[in-house]
Enzyme design. Structure first.
Site, PDB file in Angstrom:
ATOM      1  N   SER A 100     -45.188  -5.718 -37.097  1.00  0.00           N
ATOM      2  CA  SER A 100     -44.930  -6.641 -38.202  1.00  0.00           C
ATOM      3  C   SER A 100     -45.707  -7.943 -38.052  1.00  0.00           C
ATOM      4  O   SER A 100     -46.361  -8.401 -38.994  1.00  0.00           O
ATOM      5  CB  SER A 100     -43.431  -6.944 -38.305  1.00  0.00           C
ATOM      6  OG  SER A 100     -42.711  -5.781 -38.592  1.00  0.00           O
ATOM      7  N   LYS A 106     -29.801  -3.530 -37.564  1.00  0.00           N
ATOM      8  CA  LYS A 106     -29.907  -3.159 -38.986  1.00  0.00           C
ATOM      9  C   LYS A 106     -28.538  -3.009 -39.657  1.00  0.00           C
ATOM     10  O   LYS A 106     -28.428  -3.187 -40.866  1.00  0.00           O
ATOM     11  CB  LYS A 106     -30.715  -1.870 -39.142  1.00  0.00           C
ATOM     12  CG  LYS A 106     -32.204  -2.052 -38.882  1.00  0.00           C
ATOM     13  CD  LYS A 106     -32.990  -0.815 -39.253  1.00  0.00           C
ATOM     14  CE  LYS A 106     -34.477  -1.031 -39.056  1.00  0.00           C
ATOM     15  NZ  LYS A 106     -35.294   0.089 -39.565  1.00  0.00           N
ATOM     16  N   ASN A 149     -33.185  -3.813 -43.472  1.00  0.00           N
ATOM     17  CA  ASN A 149     -34.361  -4.127 -42.657  1.00  0.00           C
ATOM     18  C   ASN A 149     -35.149  -5.315 -43.204  1.00  0.00           C
ATOM     19  O   ASN A 149     -36.171  -5.695 -42.647  1.00  0.00           O
ATOM     20  CB  ASN A 149     -35.274  -2.905 -42.533  1.00  0.00           C
ATOM     21  CG  ASN A 149     -36.052  -2.618 -43.801  1.00  0.00           C
ATOM     22  OD1 ASN A 149     -35.482  -2.581 -44.888  1.00  0.00           O
ATOM     23  ND2 ASN A 149     -37.354  -2.412 -43.675  1.00  0.00           N
ATOM     24  N   ASN A 192     -29.500  11.994 -35.852  1.00  0.00           N
ATOM     25  CA  ASN A 192     -28.565  11.441 -36.843  1.00  0.00           C
ATOM     26  C   ASN A 192     -28.209   9.991 -36.541  1.00  0.00           C
ATOM     27  O   ASN A 192     -27.138   9.523 -36.878  1.00  0.00           O
ATOM     28  CB  ASN A 192     -27.300  12.303 -36.951  1.00  0.00           C
ATOM     29  CG  ASN A 192     -26.515  12.356 -35.655  1.00  0.00           C
ATOM     30  OD1 ASN A 192     -26.991  11.878 -34.620  1.00  0.00           O
ATOM     31  ND2 ASN A 192     -25.328  12.923 -35.690  1.00  0.00           N
ATOM     32  N   GLY A 193     -29.152   9.277 -35.913  1.00  0.00           N
ATOM     33  CA  GLY A 193     -28.953   7.858 -35.632  1.00  0.00           C
ATOM     34  C   GLY A 193     -29.340   6.994 -36.818  1.00  0.00           C
ATOM     35  O   GLY A 193     -29.504   7.472 -37.949  1.00  0.00           O
ATOM     36  N   GLY A 194     -29.520   5.715 -36.554  1.00  0.00           N
ATOM     37  CA  GLY A 194     -29.816   4.759 -37.618  1.00  0.00           C
ATOM     38  C   GLY A 194     -31.093   5.063 -38.375  1.00  0.00           C
ATOM     39  O   GLY A 194     -31.178   4.836 -39.590  1.00  0.00           O
ATOM     40  N   ALA A 195     -32.101   5.614 -37.678  1.00  0.00           N
ATOM     41  CA  ALA A 195     -33.385   5.890 -38.329  1.00  0.00           C
ATOM     42  C   ALA A 195     -33.262   6.946 -39.413  1.00  0.00           C
ATOM     43  O   ALA A 195     -34.076   7.008 -40.339  1.00  0.00           O
ATOM     44  CB  ALA A 195     -34.414   6.322 -37.289  1.00  0.00           C
TER      45      ALA A 195
END
Length: 252
Positions: A16, A66, A87, A132-135
């Site tokens: 970023s 997040k 995000n 199956n996590g945050g992503a």
């Protein structure tokens, strides 16, 4: 000088910061700075924009905040509310030291636009989502929007996911869209990949990996060698970054 930045912890090399600093230099944008804010606890977040810090007007949010940042926000976009993760944040400074924070999820925008580049709605109407996590949250939101039926796959069986051990070659062969939302294969651990039966992959498959470093993960390489279309997460990253910039500019 207006300030933008990235909050998370820890923060190492940041796509970023380099992306936005390069953008500002190329486009001769002045009066804005972008920096990294590695905060060990989310309770430190308000100190970035309160107590007279009226120049801090927005930020990106990465792991592990997040979801944890959401109680600090006064408003959510529709996507952020449904996904349950943020995000991108705009910070409006109001009279008497008050602030209004609005949260967005541009991961969904970036993923959808990037996925569509090779997505065939007839071929790719069923998907396996690995992890199956945050992503996975933004990915699941987009697949639902596109009408794609999804089977989650995780290390442990649960009410919503099957385990890798339960995933057969036949199931792989019958599901032509496979999306990796795990960190398996991220640099420097480039010799690992999700433990799926790669023998079931063929020319009708589309393998998408949210990872962008390395450019080709072992997961994608295995798919390519079987004739599948493959795509990494770099374009998604660029698209969400551009969307964030657009949101910050509109919030002025």
């Amino acid at each position: 000088m207006k300030k933008l930045g990235l909050i998370g912890y820890p923060l190492g090399h940041s796509f970023s910061k380099k992306y936005y600093m390069d953008k500002m230099e190329k486009e001769n944008i002045v009066g804005i700075d972008y920096d990294l804010y590695p905060i060990p606890s989310i309770i430190e977040f308000p100190s970035l924009f309160t107590d007279g810090n009226t120049t801090f007007v927005g930020c990106n949010v990465t792991i592990p905040y997040k979801q944890a940042v959401m109680p600090y926000l006064q408003e959510l976009s529709d996507e952020a509310r449904e996904i349950g993760a943020v995000n991108c944040i705009t910070i409006q400074h109001l009279p008497a030291g008050a602030t209004k924070l609005v949260g967005y999820n541009t991961d969904a925008y970036g993923f959808e636009k990037s996925l569509r580049r090779y997505w065939n709605p007839e071929k790719h109407n069923k998907a396996l989502v690995l992890g199956n996590g945050g992503a996975a949250k933004a990915v699941l939101y987009v697949l639902k929007k596109l009408g794609v039926s999804v089977q989650l796959v995780s290390r442990s069986k649960s009410e919503t996911a099957i385990s890798y051990e339960e995933l057969s070659t036949e199931a792989i062969a019958a599901t032509h869209l496979i999306i990796n939302c795990t960190p398996l294969g991220t640099f420097p651990d480039v010799d690992v990949c999700p433990p799926i039966p790669y023998d079931g992959i063929g020319q009708d498959h589309y393998l998408y990996d949210l990872i962008y470093n390395p450019e080709e993960t072992l997961f994608l390489k295995q798919g390519r060698l079987k004739g599948a279309v493959t795509k990494n997460g770099f374009e998604m990253l660029v698209l969400q970054a551009d969307k964030n910039w657009e949101i910050w500019q509109q919030a002025k």
